[in-house]
Design a protein around this motif. Structure first.
Motif, mmCIF file in Angstrom:
data_model
loop_
_atom_site.group_PDB
_atom_site.id
_atom_site.type_symbol
_atom_site.label_atom_id
_atom_site.label_comp_id
_atom_site.label_asym_id
_atom_site.label_seq_id
_atom_site.Cartn_x
_atom_site.Cartn_y
_atom_site.Cartn_z
ATOM 1 N N ARG A 185 -3.419 8.529 -8.659
ATOM 2 C CA ARG A 185 -4.399 9.601 -8.742
ATOM 3 C C ARG A 185 -5.425 9.433 -7.623
ATOM 4 O O ARG A 185 -5.728 8.307 -7.220
ATOM 5 N N GLY A 186 -5.962 10.539 -7.159
ATOM 6 C CA GLY A 186 -7.012 10.488 -6.154
ATOM 7 C C GLY A 186 -6.616 11.136 -4.852
ATOM 8 O O GLY A 186 -5.431 11.261 -4.509
ATOM 9 N N ARG A 187 -7.622 11.531 -4.089
ATOM 10 C CA ARG A 187 -7.407 12.197 -2.796
ATOM 11 C C ARG A 187 -7.405 11.122 -1.713
ATOM 12 O O ARG A 187 -8.310 11.051 -0.880
ATOM 13 N N LEU A 188 -6.392 10.277 -1.770
ATOM 14 C CA LEU A 188 -6.317 9.113 -0.888
ATOM 15 C C LEU A 188 -5.145 9.240 0.077
ATOM 16 O O LEU A 188 -4.007 9.441 -0.336
ATOM 17 N N LEU A 189 -5.449 9.093 1.358
ATOM 18 C CA LEU A 189 -4.407 9.027 2.387
ATOM 19 C C LEU A 189 -4.476 7.652 3.027
ATOM 20 O O LEU A 189 -5.483 7.280 3.638
ATOM 21 N N LEU A 190 -3.423 6.890 2.853
ATOM 22 C CA LEU A 190 -3.312 5.563 3.448
ATOM 23 C C LEU A 190 -2.482 5.691 4.722
ATOM 24 O O LEU A 190 -1.352 6.184 4.687
ATOM 25 N N VAL A 191 -3.051 5.268 5.853
ATOM 26 C CA VAL A 191 -2.373 5.383 7.145
ATOM 27 C C VAL A 191 -2.154 3.980 7.705
ATOM 28 O O VAL A 191 -3.115 3.231 7.912
ATOM 29 N N LEU A 192 -0.898 3.630 7.950
ATOM 30 C CA LEU A 192 -0.533 2.307 8.450
ATOM 31 C C LEU A 192 0.164 2.446 9.788
ATOM 32 O O LEU A 192 0.957 3.373 9.983
ATOM 33 N N THR A 193 -0.118 1.510 10.699
ATOM 34 C CA THR A 193 0.580 1.523 11.986
ATOM 35 C C THR A 193 1.168 0.149 12.266
ATOM 36 O O THR A 193 0.675 -0.865 11.762
ATOM 37 N N TYR A 194 2.212 0.146 13.052
ATOM 38 C CA TYR A 194 2.837 -1.125 13.445
ATOM 39 C C TYR A 194 3.517 -0.973 14.794
ATOM 40 O O TYR A 194 3.913 0.131 15.189
ATOM 41 N N ARG A 195 3.628 -2.096 15.484
ATOM 42 C CA ARG A 195 4.308 -2.125 16.772
ATOM 43 C C ARG A 195 5.776 -2.424 16.504
ATOM 44 O O ARG A 195 6.142 -3.539 16.123
ATOM 45 N N SER A 196 6.619 -1.431 16.699
ATOM 46 C CA SER A 196 8.016 -1.548 16.294
ATOM 47 C C SER A 196 8.764 -2.638 17.054
ATOM 48 O O SER A 196 9.655 -3.285 16.491
ATOM 49 N N ASP A 197 8.408 -2.876 18.320
ATOM 50 C CA ASP A 197 9.147 -3.894 19.063
ATOM 51 C C ASP A 197 8.792 -5.305 18.629
ATOM 52 O O ASP A 197 9.467 -6.264 19.018
ATOM 53 N N ASP A 198 7.739 -5.466 17.821
ATOM 54 C CA ASP A 198 7.388 -6.783 17.290
ATOM 55 C C ASP A 198 7.934 -7.024 15.888
ATOM 56 O O ASP A 198 7.888 -8.142 15.374
ATOM 57 N N VAL A 199 8.410 -5.963 15.231
ATOM 58 C CA VAL A 199 8.960 -6.105 13.878
ATOM 59 C C VAL A 199 10.455 -6.332 14.005
ATOM 60 O O VAL A 199 11.271 -5.428 13.829
ATOM 61 N N THR A 200 10.796 -7.564 14.332
ATOM 62 C CA THR A 200 12.194 -7.918 14.570
ATOM 63 C C THR A 200 12.872 -8.358 13.278
ATOM 64 O O THR A 200 12.242 -8.426 12.215
ATOM 65 N N ARG A 201 14.154 -8.682 13.372
ATOM 66 C CA ARG A 201 14.906 -9.135 12.203
ATOM 67 C C ARG A 201 14.233 -10.352 11.572
ATOM 68 O O ARG A 201 13.886 -11.305 12.258
ATOM 69 N N GLY A 202 14.048 -10.319 10.268
ATOM 70 C CA GLY A 202 13.419 -11.419 9.562
ATOM 71 C C GLY A 202 11.917 -11.272 9.406
ATOM 72 O O GLY A 202 11.298 -12.016 8.638
ATOM 73 N N HIS A 203 11.311 -10.335 10.120
ATOM 74 C CA HIS A 203 9.869 -10.117 9.997
ATOM 75 C C HIS A 203 9.577 -9.544 8.611
ATOM 76 O O HIS A 203 10.280 -8.641 8.141
ATOM 77 N N PRO A 204 8.541 -10.047 7.910
ATOM 78 C CA PRO A 204 8.276 -9.559 6.542
ATOM 79 C C PRO A 204 8.011 -8.065 6.467
ATOM 80 O O PRO A 204 8.300 -7.430 5.446
ATOM 81 N N VAL A 205 7.465 -7.494 7.533
ATOM 82 C CA VAL A 205 7.175 -6.059 7.508
ATOM 83 C C VAL A 205 8.469 -5.241 7.487
ATOM 84 O O VAL A 205 8.496 -4.113 6.999
ATOM 85 N N ARG A 206 9.551 -5.830 7.970
ATOM 86 C CA ARG A 206 10.822 -5.098 8.009
ATOM 87 C C ARG A 206 11.272 -4.733 6.584
ATOM 88 O O ARG A 206 11.652 -3.591 6.316
ATOM 89 N N GLY A 207 11.227 -5.705 5.689
ATOM 90 C CA GLY A 207 11.583 -5.412 4.310
ATOM 91 C C GLY A 207 10.625 -4.434 3.660
ATOM 92 O O GLY A 207 11.022 -3.579 2.858
ATOM 93 N N PHE A 208 9.346 -4.561 3.997
ATOM 94 C CA PHE A 208 8.323 -3.653 3.479
ATOM 95 C C PHE A 208 8.639 -2.216 3.886
ATOM 96 O O PHE A 208 8.564 -1.297 3.069
#
Length: 958
Positions: free
Chosen positions: A162-185
């Motif tokens: 609930r709520g008027r909330l916009l969550l905006v996330l950014t990431y550098r794709s060339d740093d999110v390599t295989r095994g990086h925790p953000v990849r699973g996220f």
């Protein structure tokens, strides 16, 4: 902003969408220099003034990120807008946890809270402030984020509804390599319905032309445009940097490498400015003015002049009170240029300055990073230990575990590490392992605790006992076997009457595991000892838990009243204690369900949820309590409420065991709603992952066996159903009456099905002996409150002259008994009564029973029974619709597959009562071939027995 117009409109559209009160998440990826930060700057600058914009920045500290850095930024920016008091008031019961994260908010709070409370508190705060106005929360550079922040973001995306909330996330794709925790996220986010994820593309040649024209203020020279487009490869930041080289009009003057390009502006600055930029590069992504002033050795005027020149040259960006490089790539390039001596001096200077100016803010992780970068282990070791403790206090267990591992690496590099640490290596191993376990890193925690056990010494039995206990905990959390022997070893090392709560915790843990494994008598004895030790130690918490375990075990052992009395003692002792109180509510609601007290089970689970809400853990511990209402809601016929609880619970990523419980309930609901194939596919896909828990927990083993058997019956494989259900007769089985009785009814159903469909195919099963075992086991549990219900079904399933479950009298009794059980049993009993009546030639009775089955099944939503009842009605040519519908014999099913001439011959011999072997002899075919023909006949006629097939074939010719 050339080429990003569509992305900007997409963000604006999401902001408009959240005005409806449903939060959304935007995740924007892209390579370095692609324009993510610029896009966000344009977007946040264009939002209406009433929109609250909060910003968070992940910090690059090498291999171990600063705990909760972006979350702290978001909260501090909120505090700057609305004030600390408003934020703390909004947090409600989560105030202590918020204080643990931001110590500067402390106002005499003593309760440290918990990680669950912290997650809930941040969710509640964002919900409340987004109730009346739109809130945009930006978290940049996920590729540097710490594990605790990532877990919190995952929770927010799932939990805030609930709520008027916009969550905006950014990431550098060339740093999110295989095994990086953000990849699973990111993979998880792709499955979310309220998440929009996209990557920014490189600019086309036409877009580069537009960008160059905008920067130069006129039409670019064709040669310059061609060179810029080719060398930049469509990356906007590189376009800007190339155009900044106004002294490089030809290819010969352009930088040969990316490094040269990134350093081009830097190298044209004054030497003093370059020196300041090198110092700033060592400080991190964003450096406060106070900090750079503390590490700068020159005059303040010189520092200001250097920073001013760097800002004018578009190398630095000045914030309200800090500085950042215009692009992280430039900082990284300058930092890589540091000489070894500079690197050591600069990082040491930052570490010393942070130690002097830290105040109430937790910066130990940064101090550890700088001492490590300066290669000063004597300083890095205590700083790392302090960072471990700070991370633990803020519930950033992953960071605490990483800091513990770093300290262990430094252990042999410093003098007197035990004195500096205030603990020996075994204790540090144990604590680090515990942090990793709390962070969900089970494999790493087990590896460390095994190392601790290998290093253990008989001279330190208590520490060794703790290590054994901890390993047992970790195995239990992972749903693995082997916990009981470890706990028994641990208890043996801690003599009765030992000071503190250690022995009480071990006995309680051992009693709990014995209970889960179905060893009720042993669990009662162990829990009794645990309560004695806990009382001697003055621990109401462990006294409550011990009585709780004893009570549940006594109930399972047949002493219902005595067990409920013990549970009441647990309630009194645990009143006011967060852990014990919630644990009591989990178990008491489950016990009421197993006793057949479905309405009170729901009420107890809901009261537990209310208590979780009071404690600020509604979406963590509360989910576990809410899940305890699922089965009783199903039993009461409130299927939609049960389904909603399952979906909500699974969306919040509960602990492994509770996820399995919810998945089991979901599959059972799918099955009985009529989605047989969906339930079967889901079960087969999940079976490997839940196998370990099935081995470790008796209640899970029995619940999964019942589900597997019912799916097998629905798929027409009665032999497989018997194989699954017969777990109650295996040597390792330990009786839990509340689980055994429904499973015995399913086992009886499977045996009757085998008898009806093809007795000769069941040569590997002694059906008479198996039926006798089922009846005997059911009779042994006659004292359990729900036994009259399930025993009636066992007798009906196995009743009739041939033991095929076709005795109308027994099914009438079962239908009457069903009133005391789960609601799906009533329609099911009506269906089975109708089948028995058809076999007995009672078409009028079958018509009435089928109408009852359909009406009741439809009213509750039990599609499995409704579909089967209608199918039986079609085959028997009777009307199964409610009485308001006209009663007439329906036309034969035109789609029905006709019998072949050979099958007609076989059917005639079946009508004469011949067995498959006798049919084979009569027709000069094998008994196996005759069996295949009989199965085909049953399928084509839609009959469940040979007798029913003869009846239906005769009805079709009348």
């Amino acid at each position: 902003m050339v080429g990003r117009e569509g992305d900007l409109e997409r963000l604006r559209g999401l902001l408009e969408a959240v005005a409806d009160g449903v939060p959304r998440t935007a995740v924007i990826g892209g390579e370095a220099g692609i324009g993510k930060t610029r896009l966000l700057a344009e977007f946040t600058a264009s939002v209406p003034p009433e929109v609250l914009v909060l910003r968070g920045q992940s910090v690059d500290l090498g291999t171990v990120a600063a705990p909760y850095a972006p979350v702290k930024d978001v909260l501090r920016s909120l505090i700057a807008e609305v004030g600390a008091e408003a934020v703390m008031n909004a947090a409600g019961p989560g105030r202590p946890a918020l204080t643990a994260l931001l110590p500067e908010l402390a106002q005499g709070d003593t309760d440290a809270g918990s990680s669950a409370q912290l997650h809930e508190a941040v969710a509640v705060v964002l919900e409340r402030f987004s109730h009346d106005r739109s809130v945009v929360a930006v978290v940049e550079d996920l590729h540097w984020i710490d594990a605790a922040s990532l877990t919190l973001l995952r929770f927010l995306i799932r939990a805030v509804r609930r709520g008027r909330l916009l969550l905006v996330l950014t990431y550098r794709s060339d740093d999110v390599t295989r095994g990086h925790p953000v990849r699973g996220f990111l993979t998880e986010l792709d499955r979310g319905r309220a998440v929009d994820r996209w990557e920014l593309a490189r600019l086309t040649k036409a877009q580069v032309r537009r960008q160059v024209k905008a920067i130069l203020g006129g039409v670019p020279d064709p040669d310059l445009l061609a060179r810029t487009a080719a060398r930049s490869e469509g990356v906007p930041f590189f376009v800007e940097e190339l155009l900044g080289l106004d002294t490089c009009p030809t290819d010969d003057g352009l930088p040969d490498t990316l490094r040269d390009l990134l350093l081009a502006r830097y190298e044209r600055l004054e030497p003093g400015t370059q020196a300041v930029l090198r110092l700033l590069a060592a400080g991190g992504v964003r450096v406060p003015h106070e900090l750079i002033a503390a590490v700068h050795s020159g005059a303040a005027e010189d520092l200001d002049a250097a920073i001013r020149e760097a800002v004018f040259a578009s190398v630095l960006v000045a914030g309200d009170d800090d500085y950042a490089f215009r692009h992280a790539l430039v900082r990284e390039a300058i930092h890589a240029e540091l000489l070894p001596g500079e690197r050591g001096r600069f990082h040491a200077a930052y570490a010393e300055a942070l130690e002097r100016t830290a105040g109430s803010r937790r910066v130990a992780a940064e101090i550890s990073y700088h001492w490590m970068a300066a290669h000063v282990p004597e300083k890095a070791f205590p700083a790392t230990l302090a960072a471990r403790e700070e991370a633990r206090a803020a519930f950033a267990y992953a960071t605490a575990g990483q800091m513990g591992e770093r300290a262990l690496e430094l252990w042999d590099q410093v003098a007197e590490p035990e004195r500096v640490a205030g603990m020996n290596r075994l204790e540090l191993l144990g604590r680090t392992s515990s942090h990793l376990r709390n962070a969900g890193e089970n494999e790493r925690s087990l590896a460390l605790i095994d190392l601790a056990l290998a290093d253990g010494s008989p001279d330190r039995p208590l520490q060794y006992a703790r290590a054994l206990r901890d390993k047992a905990y970790y195995l239990g959390n992972a749903g693995r076997t082997g916990t009981v022997p470890l706990l028994e070893q641990a208890v043996a090392l801690v003599p009765p009457g030992s000071p503190g709560e250690l022995r009480a915790t071990m006995l309680t843990a051992l009693a709990g595991r014995l209970m889960i494994e179905g060893r009720a008598q042993e669990a009662i004895a162990m829990a009794t000892d645990a309560s004695t030790e806990a009382a001697a130690a003055g621990s109401d918490r462990y006294s409550s838990v011990a009585h709780n375990i004893a009570g549940v075990s006594m109930v399972h052992n047949g002493d219902v009243e005595g067990g409920l009395a013990e549970l009441e003692r647990a309630r009194v002792l645990g009143d006011g204690d967060r852990v014990a109180g919630l644990r009591y509510r989990v178990n008491i609601s489950d016990v009421h369900y197993l006793l057949g007290r479905y309405r009170s089970a729901v009420q107890l689970a809901e009261s537990g949820l209310a208590r979780a809400r009071e404690l600020g853990v509604e979406r963590i511990s509360g989910v576990i309590l809410a899940s305890n209402a699922v089965d009783p809601y199903y039993a009461l016929g409130e299927w939609d409420r049960a389904d909603a609880l399952i979906e909500r619970g699974l969306s919040l990523d509960p602990p492994f065991a509770f996820r399995v419980y919810l998945q089991r309930a979901r599959m059972w609901g799918m099955l009985w709603r009529g989605d047989v194939s969906g339930a079967a596919v889901m079960f087969r896909s999940l079976a490997p992952s839940i196998a370990s828990l099935v081995e470790a927990e008796m209640q899970t083993r029995l619940g999964i066996a019942r589900l597997a058997a019912e799916i097998a019956i629905a798929e027409g494989d009665d032999e497989r159903a018997w194989e699954e259900a017969s777990v109650v007769f295996r040597a390792e089985h330990r009786s839990l009456p509340g689980y055994d009785l429904p499973l015995l009814a399913v086992a009886a159903r499977a045996l009757a099905g085998i008898r009806r469909s093809n007795p000769e195919a069941a040569s590997s099963i002694d059906i008479d002996a198996a039926a006798s075992d089922v009846r005997g086991a059911s009779a042994d549990l006659a004292g359990w409150p729900t036994a009259p219900v399930w025993t009636a079904f066992v007798e009906a399933e196995l009743g009739g002259s041939a033991g095929t479950g076709l005795d109308p009298v027994l099914w009438r009794r079962a239908r009457t008994a069903a009133a005391g059980g789960p609601v799906h049993l009533g329609p099911y009993a009506s269906l089975r009564l109708a089948e028995a009546q058809i076999a007995a030639g009672d078409r009028v009775g079958a018509h009435e029973s089928l109408q009852a089955a359909v009406a009741d099944a439809d009213s509750i939503g039990i599609g499995l029974v409704g579909d089967q009842a209608r199918a039986v009605a079609r085959r028997a040519r009777v009307n199964a619709e409610p009485p308001s519908q006209p009663v007439s014999d329906p036309a034969p099913d035109a789609a029905a597959e006709p019998l072949t001439p050979r099958e007609q011959q076989v059917l005639e011999l079946v009508a004469r009562g011949l067995s498959n072997r006798e049919i084979g002899t009569e027709l000069f075919i094998s008994g196996k071939t005759a069996s295949v023909h009989v199965s085909a006949i049953l399928r084509k006629l839609g009959a469940s027995t040979r007798t029913e097939a003869v009846f239906l074939a005769g009805a079709a010719t009348r």
